[in-house]
Write a protein that holds these residues in place. Sequence first.
Motif, PDB file in Angstrom:
ATOM      1  N   PHE A   1       0.851  -1.193   0.000  1.00 37.22           N
ATOM      2  CA  PHE A   1       0.000   0.000   0.000  1.00 37.22           C
ATOM      3  C   PHE A   1       0.884   1.239   0.000  1.00 37.22           C
ATOM      4  O   PHE A   1       1.850   1.329   0.732  1.00 37.22           O
ATOM      5  CB  PHE A   1      -0.908   0.035   1.238  1.00 37.22           C
ATOM      6  CG  PHE A   1      -1.670   1.330   1.317  1.00 37.22           C
ATOM      7  CD1 PHE A   1      -2.863   1.469   0.648  1.00 37.22           C
ATOM      8  CD2 PHE A   1      -1.146   2.420   2.003  1.00 37.22           C
ATOM      9  CE1 PHE A   1      -3.547   2.683   0.662  1.00 37.22           C
ATOM     10  CE2 PHE A   1      -1.824   3.634   2.032  1.00 37.22           C
ATOM     11  CZ  PHE A   1      -3.035   3.755   1.361  1.00 37.22           C
TER      12      PHE A   1
ATOM     13  N   GLN B   1       0.130   5.702  -0.256  1.00 37.07           N
ATOM     14  CA  GLN B   1      -0.854   6.768  -0.482  1.00 37.07           C
ATOM     15  C   GLN B   1      -0.812   7.216  -1.940  1.00 37.07           C
ATOM     16  O   GLN B   1       0.272   7.368  -2.502  1.00 37.07           O
ATOM     17  CB  GLN B   1      -0.539   7.965   0.425  1.00 37.07           C
ATOM     18  CG  GLN B   1      -0.611   7.645   1.908  1.00 37.07           C
ATOM     19  CD  GLN B   1      -2.031   7.554   2.426  1.00 37.07           C
ATOM     20  OE1 GLN B   1      -2.990   7.855   1.722  1.00 37.07           O
ATOM     21  NE2 GLN B   1      -2.182   7.127   3.660  1.00 37.07           N
TER      22      GLN B   1
ATOM     23  N   PHE C   1       4.632   6.853   8.046  1.00 37.06           N
ATOM     24  CA  PHE C   1       4.779   7.663   9.257  1.00 37.06           C
ATOM     25  C   PHE C   1       5.830   7.067  10.191  1.00 37.06           C
ATOM     26  O   PHE C   1       6.666   7.765  10.738  1.00 37.06           O
ATOM     27  CB  PHE C   1       3.436   7.782   9.989  1.00 37.06           C
ATOM     28  CG  PHE C   1       2.413   8.508   9.180  1.00 37.06           C
ATOM     29  CD1 PHE C   1       2.549   9.861   8.923  1.00 37.06           C
ATOM     30  CD2 PHE C   1       1.314   7.843   8.656  1.00 37.06           C
ATOM     31  CE1 PHE C   1       1.621  10.543   8.150  1.00 37.06           C
ATOM     32  CE2 PHE C   1       0.380   8.515   7.885  1.00 37.06           C
ATOM     33  CZ  PHE C   1       0.526   9.868   7.625  1.00 37.06           C
TER      34      PHE C   1
HETATM   35  C1  LIG Z   1      -4.858   3.537   4.312  1.00 40.86           C
HETATM   36  S1  LIG Z   1      -3.535   2.434   4.553  1.00 40.86           S
HETATM   37  C2  LIG Z   1      -2.464   3.443   5.533  1.00 40.86           C
HETATM   38  C3  LIG Z   1      -1.040   2.963   5.576  1.00 40.86           C
HETATM   39  C4  LIG Z   1      -0.037   3.955   6.150  1.00 40.86           C
HETATM   40  N1  LIG Z   1      -0.376   4.372   7.485  1.00 40.86           N
HETATM   41  C5  LIG Z   1       0.110   5.142   5.234  1.00 40.86           C
HETATM   42  O1  LIG Z   1      -0.442   6.212   5.543  1.00 40.86           O
HETATM   43  O2  LIG Z   1       0.759   4.998   4.185  1.00 40.86           O
HETATM   44  C6  LIG Z   1      -4.202   1.256   5.635  1.00 40.86           C
HETATM   45  C7  LIG Z   1      -3.345   0.042   5.853  1.00 40.86           C
HETATM   46  O3  LIG Z   1      -4.033  -0.780   6.794  1.00 40.86           O
HETATM   47  C8  LIG Z   1      -3.788  -2.130   6.482  1.00 40.86           C
HETATM   48  N2  LIG Z   1      -4.853  -2.926   7.113  1.00 40.86           N
HETATM   49  C9  LIG Z   1      -6.143  -3.029   6.733  1.00 40.86           C
HETATM   50  N3  LIG Z   1      -6.829  -3.820   7.573  1.00 40.86           N
HETATM   51  C10 LIG Z   1      -5.948  -4.205   8.527  1.00 40.86           C
HETATM   52  C11 LIG Z   1      -6.062  -5.015   9.689  1.00 40.86           C
HETATM   53  N4  LIG Z   1      -7.202  -5.584  10.006  1.00 40.86           N
HETATM   54  N5  LIG Z   1      -4.963  -5.196  10.457  1.00 40.86           N
HETATM   55  C12 LIG Z   1      -3.778  -4.606  10.116  1.00 40.86           C
HETATM   56  N6  LIG Z   1      -3.626  -3.825   9.029  1.00 40.86           N
HETATM   57  C13 LIG Z   1      -4.687  -3.619   8.249  1.00 40.86           C
HETATM   58  C14 LIG Z   1      -3.743  -2.163   4.973  1.00 40.86           C
HETATM   59  O4  LIG Z   1      -2.991  -3.273   4.505  1.00 40.86           O
HETATM   60  C15 LIG Z   1      -3.080  -0.808   4.644  1.00 40.86           C
HETATM   61  O5  LIG Z   1      -1.692  -0.950   4.465  1.00 40.86           O
END
Ligand SMILES: C[S@@+](CC[C@H](N)C(=O)[O-])C[C@H]1O[C@@H](n2cnc3c(N)ncnc32)[C@H](O)[C@@H]1O
Length: 313
Positions: A249, A251, A283
């Motif tokens: 992932f 942004q 972050f």
């Molecule tokens: C919107 S992204 C934000 C990632 C990072 N904080 C950034 O701003 O680049 C959300 C992340 O949450 C992870 N994710 C989604 N559901 C999750 C879960 N149940 N447990 C852990 N991670 C999860 C996804 O794989 C993704 O990488």
Amino acid sequence: MIIDIEKIVHGGYGLGRIEKKVYFVPFSIPKERIEIEPIAQKKDYTIAKPLKILEKSPHRIEPKCPYFGICGGCHFQHIDYKEQLNQKSLILKETLKKIGHIDVDIKDILYDEPYYYRNRVKFQVQNKEIGFVGFYGDFVKIESCPISSKAINDLIPFLKEFSKHFNPNWISVFYSETQKEYTVKFSSKDFVDKEKLKKFKEHLSPKNLVGITLAKENKLEDKVIFSIGTPFSFLELFGIKYRISLNSFFQVNIGVVKKLINILDLTDGFGKVLDNYGGVGLFGLLIAKYAKEVKISDLNKSSVNDAEYSAKL
Ligand SMILES: C[S@@+](CC[C@H](N)C(=O)[O-])C[C@H]1O[C@@H](n2cnc3c(N)ncnc32)[C@H](O)[C@@H]1O
């Protein structure tokens, strides 16, 4: 039938009621009066098509994209950008309240360019044509996409040529703004010959396309079959070199990310930090400069591997 739109809800539909029945109307704006035609009956609501705007919102504008309304990618291009931000913050406020029972005041909304910003795009391919899943689930062929970066738009003619040779179902493109390079992932209905792909990459691809990966779609993370070149790129932000693999992932709007990082208060020092849902460590890796310890956790293994790799650079 005539309806007054009360608000926009998750998914971009305008919500209105007729005799206590709820209707969802796409491409509408609160306070508009619209003539509608019901098209799908669901358990608790009806989806209706807008036929004629009888009373127009002052926020209504001409969408920039010629495919808006038929392409399934965008929901808000008919609303001026300031009002889009307002409506999205109202949707977020309502979602937080409904699901998390949290009442927040949303102020200081960060934003950047409304067009030509996306650094990652997944194109659908049908009959060797490039497009997107349409608003009503069909395929919509496109020649350009005004929310994708200029660099990704520039790659579309190449993607069409690529499609003639490898018959993809879809092609996902990532462009690193700082390294000025592309990585591409695709799946195909046909058998893909590795040598043929290698030659194609060597002789017929732009030099700054550093990797092409054949994959199979999978829910959490696509299954990588093989890669020619590198299955990742790098992006340098605020002195950190982030590795971004094709299954990770990251942004999509770098302009907003820069503004977001700028408002972090990184002067005071941190103790132990857990960056949950941390992705490739956007972050966490930055905060690590000011903290005793940072742990980054994510469901997506590829992202965690990237974070680990970047931390050692
Ligand atoms: C919107 S992204 C934000 C990632 C990072 N904080 C950034 O701003 O680049 C959300 C992340 O949450 C992870 N994710 C989604 N559901 C999750 C879960 N149940 N447990 C852990 N991670 C999860 C996804 O794989 C993704 O990488």
